[in-house]
Scaffold this active site. Structure first.
Site, PDB file in Angstrom:
ATOM      1  N   LYS A 170       0.747   4.268   6.892  1.00 15.29           N
ATOM      2  CA  LYS A 170       0.090   5.148   5.926  1.00 15.29           C
ATOM      3  C   LYS A 170       0.597   6.579   6.142  1.00 15.29           C
ATOM      4  CE  LYS A 170      -2.882   2.110   4.215  1.00 15.29           C
ATOM      5  NZ  LYS A 170      -2.128   0.903   4.516  1.00 15.29           N
ATOM      6  N   SER A 212       0.805  -1.228   0.000  1.00 13.86           N
ATOM      7  CA  SER A 212       0.000   0.000   0.000  1.00 13.86           C
ATOM      8  C   SER A 212       0.834   1.271   0.000  1.00 13.86           C
ATOM      9  CB  SER A 212      -0.972   0.027   1.189  1.00 13.86           C
ATOM     10  OG  SER A 212      -0.281   0.244   2.399  1.00 13.86           O
TER      11      SER A 212
END
Length: 134
Positions: A90, A53
């Protein structure tokens, strides 16, 4: 993390990413990677990354990230956060009263939080370590 008794040589001449330059035959100093990468050992930990990701930010599956718990997370920082009892890496997004966690891969949508959900951040990523040969 312990400091090694034998730091690694650090050469005075930088390696050029453009055209090659003549090599220098002397070392400037010795450098411990612990000293380079860890400012506050008591607040630092390492994690291995699983998944892709964050691949567009240079963080690949299998990489190791250095995380500092003592840094206050700001907009744009790469963070380790808890989401639904799972940890994730993230980019923190904080703008106009909106808070979300954003991947660096278009295949992953942003993670947003409802009023009853609490965002828990466990630290800011300060370094990414990955191998170039597998």
């Amino acid at each position: 993390m312990t400091h090694h008794d034998s730091p690694i040589p650090l050469f005075a001449e930088a390696v050029h990413a453009g055209f090659p330059s003549p090599a220098q035959d002397f070392e400037e100093a010795r450098l411990s990677l612990d000293q380079l990468m860890i400012a506050r050992p008591e607040a630092t930990y390492l994690l291995r990354v699983r998944g892709d990701s964050m691949c567009d930010a240079g963080v690949r599956d299998g990489d190791i990230v250095v995380v500092d718990r003592s840094i206050s997370p700001l907009h744009g920082h790469m963070v380790i956060a808890e989401v639904d009892n799972n940890f994730t890496i993230k980019t923190l997004y904080r703008r106009g009263g909106q808070v979300s966690l954003r991947a660096a891969n278009p295949a992953f949508p942003p993670i947003t939080f409802a009023e009853e959900q609490q965002l828990v951040i466990f630290g800011v990523v300060t370094w990414v370590v990955h191998r170039t040969l597998w």
